[in-house]
Design a protein around this motif. Sequence first.
Motif, short mmCIF file in Angstrom:
data_model
loop_
_atom_site.label_atom_id
_atom_site.label_comp_id
_atom_site.label_asym_id
_atom_site.label_seq_id
_atom_site.Cartn_x
_atom_site.Cartn_y
_atom_site.Cartn_z
N ASP A 242 0.83 -1.15 -0.07
CA ASP A 242 -0.07 -0.08 0.02
C ASP A 242 0.70 1.06 0.11
O ASP A 242 0.38 2.47 0.20
CB ASP A 242 -0.92 0.06 1.17
N GLN A 243 2.16 1.10 -0.30
CA GLN A 243 2.98 2.12 -0.22
C GLN A 243 3.77 2.28 -1.40
O GLN A 243 4.09 1.78 -2.23
CB GLN A 243 4.21 2.24 0.91
N GLU A 244 3.66 3.84 -1.95
CA GLU A 244 4.38 4.31 -2.94
C GLU A 244 5.87 4.51 -2.82
O GLU A 244 6.20 5.38 -1.98
CB GLU A 244 4.04 5.54 -4.06
N SER A 245 6.89 4.01 -3.67
CA SER A 245 8.26 4.36 -3.47
C SER A 245 8.58 5.39 -4.65
O SER A 245 8.21 5.75 -5.49
CB SER A 245 9.06 2.95 -3.88
N SER A 246 9.66 6.10 -4.00
CA SER A 246 9.90 7.57 -4.92
C SER A 246 11.25 6.84 -5.79
O SER A 246 12.39 6.33 -5.28
CB SER A 246 10.22 8.57 -3.96
N ALA A 247 11.13 7.30 -6.98
CA ALA A 247 12.15 7.00 -7.86
C ALA A 247 13.53 7.65 -7.72
O ALA A 247 14.61 7.51 -8.51
CB ALA A 247 11.76 7.35 -9.54
N ASP A 248 13.52 8.85 -7.00
CA ASP A 248 14.85 9.61 -6.69
C ASP A 248 15.62 8.86 -5.37
O ASP A 248 16.67 9.39 -5.06
CB ASP A 248 14.45 10.93 -6.42
N GLY A 249 14.95 7.75 -5.12
CA GLY A 249 15.64 7.12 -3.80
C GLY A 249 15.67 7.68 -2.47
O GLY A 249 16.14 7.28 -1.49
N ASN A 250 14.83 8.88 -2.28
CA ASN A 250 14.42 9.73 -1.32
C ASN A 250 13.31 9.28 -0.63
O ASN A 250 12.26 9.52 -1.13
CB ASN A 250 14.76 11.08 -1.60
N VAL A 251 13.51 8.89 0.72
CA VAL A 251 12.36 8.70 1.69
C VAL A 251 11.28 9.63 1.62
O VAL A 251 10.12 9.48 2.01
CB VAL A 251 12.64 7.74 2.89
N GLY A 252 12.09 10.99 1.98
CA GLY A 252 11.36 11.79 2.20
C GLY A 252 10.59 12.85 1.27
O GLY A 252 9.84 13.79 1.38
#
Length: 438
Positions: A242-252
């Motif tokens: 249920d979580q989207e991951s960011s393509a810049d590698g930054n969790v924030g």
Amino acid sequence: MSFYTSLSGLKGAQSDLSVISNNIANVGSIGFKKSRAEFGDLISASPLQSGTVAGQGTRLKEISQQFTQGGFQTSDRALDLAISGQGFFVTKTGAQLSYTRNGAFSLDGDRYLVDANGARVQVLPVDSSGILSASGISSATSLQIPQTAGSPIATSAIQLSATLPSNADLPAVRPNYSATNPYKFDRFDANSYNYSTATTVYDSSGNPQQATLYYVRKTVPNATASPPVTDSTWDVHLFIGDQESSADGNVGTTPPKPLTLDFDNTGKLVSPTTFTQFSSVLPAGAGAPISVKLTYDSANTIQASSTFTPGTITQNGKAAGQLTNISVDGNGLVAATFSDGSTKKLGAIMIANFPNTNGLRQLGDSRWGQSGLSGEPIISQAGSGSAGTIQSGALEEANVDITEELVSLISAQRNFSANAKSIETANNMTNTIIQLRS
């Protein structure tokens, strides 16, 4: 004296009846071995006495067990075992060893192989090839069936490809979008993306999660634009659970940044040319964060005049292998097969023989214990030496022939009646003698 002679006959017949009745009562007991009452005559004579003397009756010498092979009944359980030939299974309760022909085994709460009394089945240790690594009673170990095999591996990389349609429209210009209602990606709104595909990934504990890729058309070639647009781009949104991951590698990064696929006017993938590191996420149900590198195969990821076609998706994670099958071969080798394709040799069923099986001490429930008369157990693997072979999916029936026992029962009953008649005759003779004196 004839009273006591006939009385010994009555007791002998009664013992014979009891033994035969016990055989009949256990005709359905798995691994039961029938018994036979053996008698001897009583003689009392002095050293100087000559000629034939009248006996003093009979005595029960022994109730001997008959360790002949019983018939087999088949079953659908791999853990139902029968010994074809000589020998006993070895089971252990605490420090006490017992020996049985009853192979109706099952797993207890700790996944140990046990008999109906909860005693653990003993095996000889083997190496990875199934060859004995030790022998003898001191090498005995309790057989425990593992539920899983190997260690889980967290997914860290996904490789994939896809064919994206060159004529796909832009969600931003669909009828339900306008300048006042601009396009915004929402995975729960099928109108906000063009296509999706999914695969399974794993965290470091082996917990599976669904990784879903959503493809959104961003730009199309436009020669009349200023400046002209000669390429085509797609956004790829990666959700793990249920979580989207960011393509810049930054969790924030908020909102998470999608990966952009850039195609030239021939449909060739221009970028990215290497992997893209997505940020770690902790979806519901995962035991640890999941972070993946996403790599598109540039040779097979194209844009063409065709339908959306997802290519093969591979990932490098896996859960621990789950038990799928247990097998026991004729030599008693126990092997476990797991869902990851691995096979583990767990041990070889221990078979015990004795110099004098009739000297074994009965423990009940088709079990016997070692005694001074039986001698020390001779331990070996099934199929070697004097040990019989093991048949999986079968149980040994009692070696009781019900017809034979019923005939013996009639014979014992007649013996009892005959001895009772002898007592009656002796009593009549005594009464006659008393009447003569009176």
